[in-house]
Design a protein around this motif. Sequence first.
Motif, PDB file in Angstrom:
ATOM      1  N   SER A 130       0.619  -1.305   0.098  1.00 31.65           N
ATOM      2  CA  SER A 130      -0.001  -0.333  -0.206  1.00 31.65           C
ATOM      3  C   SER A 130       1.176   1.043  -0.217  1.00 31.65           C
ATOM      4  O   SER A 130       0.216   2.367   0.225  1.00 31.65           O
ATOM      5  N   ALA A 131       2.141   1.363   0.814  1.00 34.46           N
ATOM      6  CA  ALA A 131       2.932   2.601   0.692  1.00 34.46           C
ATOM      7  C   ALA A 131       4.112   2.246  -0.886  1.00 34.46           C
ATOM      8  O   ALA A 131       4.511   3.172  -0.698  1.00 34.46           O
ATOM      9  N   GLY A 132       3.900   1.657  -1.125  1.00 32.98           N
ATOM     10  CA  GLY A 132       4.826   1.461  -2.678  1.00 32.98           C
ATOM     11  C   GLY A 132       5.998   1.228  -2.279  1.00 32.98           C
ATOM     12  O   GLY A 132       6.935   2.023  -2.800  1.00 32.98           O
ATOM     13  N   ALA A 133       6.578   0.866  -1.217  1.00 35.46           N
ATOM     14  CA  ALA A 133       7.600   0.563  -1.246  1.00 35.46           C
ATOM     15  C   ALA A 133       7.994  -0.758  -1.544  1.00 35.46           C
ATOM     16  O   ALA A 133       7.106  -1.833  -2.097  1.00 35.46           O
ATOM     17  N   THR A 134       9.538  -1.286  -1.449  1.00 36.70           N
ATOM     18  CA  THR A 134      10.857  -2.297  -1.266  1.00 36.70           C
ATOM     19  C   THR A 134      10.475  -3.402   0.129  1.00 36.70           C
ATOM     20  O   THR A 134      10.285  -4.303  -0.511  1.00 36.70           O
ATOM     21  N   ASP A 135      10.327  -2.501   1.338  1.00 39.02           N
ATOM     22  CA  ASP A 135       9.928  -3.672   2.763  1.00 39.02           C
ATOM     23  C   ASP A 135       9.482  -2.782   3.525  1.00 39.02           C
ATOM     24  O   ASP A 135       9.196  -1.276   3.489  1.00 39.02           O
ATOM     25  N   LEU A 136       9.571  -3.051   4.466  1.00 42.70           N
ATOM     26  CA  LEU A 136       8.685  -2.748   5.712  1.00 42.70           C
ATOM     27  C   LEU A 136       9.721  -1.621   6.347  1.00 42.70           C
ATOM     28  O   LEU A 136       9.129  -0.160   6.993  1.00 42.70           O
ATOM     29  N   ASP A 137      10.833  -1.347   5.949  1.00 43.49           N
ATOM     30  CA  ASP A 137      11.831   0.060   6.492  1.00 43.49           C
ATOM     31  C   ASP A 137      10.888   0.535   5.716  1.00 43.49           C
ATOM     32  O   ASP A 137      11.246   1.922   6.106  1.00 43.49           O
ATOM     33  N   ASP A 138      11.325   1.304   4.024  1.00 46.40           N
ATOM     34  CA  ASP A 138      11.149   2.124   3.682  1.00 46.40           C
ATOM     35  C   ASP A 138       9.487   2.506   3.690  1.00 46.40           C
ATOM     36  O   ASP A 138       9.360   3.664   3.543  1.00 46.40           O
ATOM     37  N   ALA A 139       8.504   1.289   4.107  1.00 50.88           N
ATOM     38  CA  ALA A 139       7.267   1.246   4.234  1.00 50.88           C
ATOM     39  C   ALA A 139       7.113   2.753   5.152  1.00 50.88           C
ATOM     40  O   ALA A 139       6.433   4.140   5.049  1.00 50.88           O
ATOM     41  N   PHE A 140       8.100   2.603   6.147  1.00 53.81           N
ATOM     42  CA  PHE A 140       7.540   2.836   7.476  1.00 53.81           C
ATOM     43  C   PHE A 140       8.326   4.538   6.963  1.00 53.81           C
ATOM     44  O   PHE A 140       7.342   5.730   7.082  1.00 53.81           O
ATOM     45  N   VAL A 141       9.505   4.783   6.432  1.00 51.75           N
ATOM     46  CA  VAL A 141       9.587   6.266   6.089  1.00 51.75           C
ATOM     47  C   VAL A 141       8.725   6.670   5.441  1.00 51.75           C
ATOM     48  O   VAL A 141       8.410   7.673   5.596  1.00 51.75           O
ATOM     49  N   ALA A 142       8.337   5.931   4.406  1.00 52.00           N
ATOM     50  CA  ALA A 142       7.255   6.559   2.604  1.00 52.00           C
ATOM     51  C   ALA A 142       5.713   7.199   3.622  1.00 52.00           C
ATOM     52  O   ALA A 142       5.124   8.529   3.329  1.00 52.00           O
ATOM     53  N   LEU A 143       5.912   6.408   4.810  1.00 48.65           N
ATOM     54  CA  LEU A 143       4.231   6.930   5.898  1.00 48.65           C
ATOM     55  C   LEU A 143       4.183   7.653   6.878  1.00 48.65           C
ATOM     56  O   LEU A 143       3.199   7.950   7.502  1.00 48.65           O
ATOM     57  N   THR A 144       5.382   8.137   6.852  1.00 48.84           N
ATOM     58  CA  THR A 144       5.541   8.444   8.523  1.00 48.84           C
ATOM     59  C   THR A 144       6.504   9.863   8.049  1.00 48.84           C
ATOM     60  O   THR A 144       6.633  10.911   9.041  1.00 48.84           O
ATOM     61  N   GLY A 145       7.531   9.535   6.793  1.00 47.20           N
ATOM     62  CA  GLY A 145       8.636  10.985   6.773  1.00 47.20           C
ATOM     63  C   GLY A 145       9.602  10.671   7.486  1.00 47.20           C
ATOM     64  O   GLY A 145      10.383  11.764   7.586  1.00 47.20           O
ATOM     65  N   ARG A 146       9.699   9.590   8.823  1.00 48.78           N
ATOM     66  CA  ARG A 146      11.244   9.698   9.946  1.00 48.78           C
ATOM     67  C   ARG A 146      11.686   8.895   8.838  1.00 48.78           C
ATOM     68  O   ARG A 146      11.446   7.564   8.841  1.00 48.78           O
ATOM     69  N   ASP A 147      13.067   9.343   8.913  1.00 51.17           N
ATOM     70  CA  ASP A 147      14.696   8.082   8.770  1.00 51.17           C
ATOM     71  C   ASP A 147      13.714   7.373  10.049  1.00 51.17           C
ATOM     72  O   ASP A 147      13.742   7.562  11.693  1.00 51.17           O
ATOM     73  N   LEU A 148      14.835   6.045   9.929  1.00 52.87           N
ATOM     74  CA  LEU A 148      14.009   5.018  10.838  1.00 52.87           C
ATOM     75  C   LEU A 148      15.550   4.934  11.745  1.00 52.87           C
ATOM     76  O   LEU A 148      15.657   4.603  13.583  1.00 52.87           O
ATOM     77  N   GLY A 149      16.568   5.464  11.376  1.00 54.53           N
ATOM     78  CA  GLY A 149      17.518   5.958  12.758  1.00 54.53           C
ATOM     79  C   GLY A 149      17.595   6.854  14.183  1.00 54.53           C
ATOM     80  O   GLY A 149      17.829   6.928  14.660  1.00 54.53           O
ATOM     81  N   GLU A 150      15.963   7.324  14.263  1.00 54.35           N
ATOM     82  CA  GLU A 150      14.732   7.874  14.811  1.00 54.35           C
ATOM     83  C   GLU A 150      15.036   6.785  15.941  1.00 54.35           C
ATOM     84  O   GLU A 150      14.544   6.819  17.005  1.00 54.35           O
ATOM     85  N   MET A 151      14.644   5.516  15.418  1.00 56.52           N
ATOM     86  CA  MET A 151      13.974   4.720  16.221  1.00 56.52           C
ATOM     87  C   MET A 151      14.897   4.004  17.155  1.00 56.52           C
ATOM     88  O   MET A 151      14.570   3.132  18.223  1.00 56.52           O
ATOM     89  N   ARG A 152      15.932   4.408  16.879  1.00 56.08           N
ATOM     90  CA  ARG A 152      17.737   3.964  17.788  1.00 56.08           C
ATOM     91  C   ARG A 152      18.065   4.502  18.849  1.00 56.08           C
ATOM     92  O   ARG A 152      17.663   5.642  18.488  1.00 56.08           O
TER      93      ARG A 152
END
Length: 250
Positions: A228-250
């Motif tokens: 649904s996010a038009g992404a390649t994996d869940l990491d990319d989907a998260f960024v596409a849906l939230t505009g957040r970089d996954l580095g913020e999760m750590r």
Amino acid sequence: MDDPENGQGTPAIVAEHLYKHYGDAVAVHDVSLTVGVGETVGIVGVNGAGKTTTVETIAGLRTPDGGRVRVLGLDPRRDRTALRQVLGVQVQRAALHHALTARELVDLYRSFYPDPVPAAELLDSVGLSDRGDMRFEDLSGGQQQRLSVALALVGRPRVVILDELTTGLDPRARRRMWSAIERLHADGVAVLLVSHAMEEIEHLCGRVVLVDHGRVVAAGTPAGIVESAGATDLDDAFVALTGRDLGEMR
């Protein structure tokens, strides 16, 4: 989206329109989620997104400012005694007696239940068989984390809430914890798992809830969210849906 009840009657967890504020800060804003019997559902979000507040509210550790929670039909605040017999909870900052040994803590928790898991079996399940005589304060951070998970499972719960299950664990310990969760799933235990590790979510969870700024921004199967996010994996989907970089999760 998958049927959250899995055709087995009352869902294990129902949270409807949860709100939680701390002064002017909004931690949880209109969050709803359901976990079916025997289902493993993941909650993903950056630090401060409202994940921990959500699961602590579901567990009855915090009182919501609005909304409704039921765990196997029980109200976490009103039915605390009954809930303790069916719900196991592991949170990030467990308040455990540092002077007690791992085995003493397990034995203490075992005394709270009519049919607890044997202490040796429990310690072995989290890879702490050789650490039973060590005081909690002398265990490494990862070992303390594993012991907290063991204590959440001691009463043979039907529902388990785990907050950052494998944070700080080495790859071998992480895989061991994954195996423990897979056994819970096989036994029909419902699991609500907070994690920042997308690989972990995709490996363990049939459904995932993405939370940002205290709101649910997407929910569904990992593959469905990616599509649904038009992404390649869940990491990319998260960024596409939230505009957040996954580095913020750590």
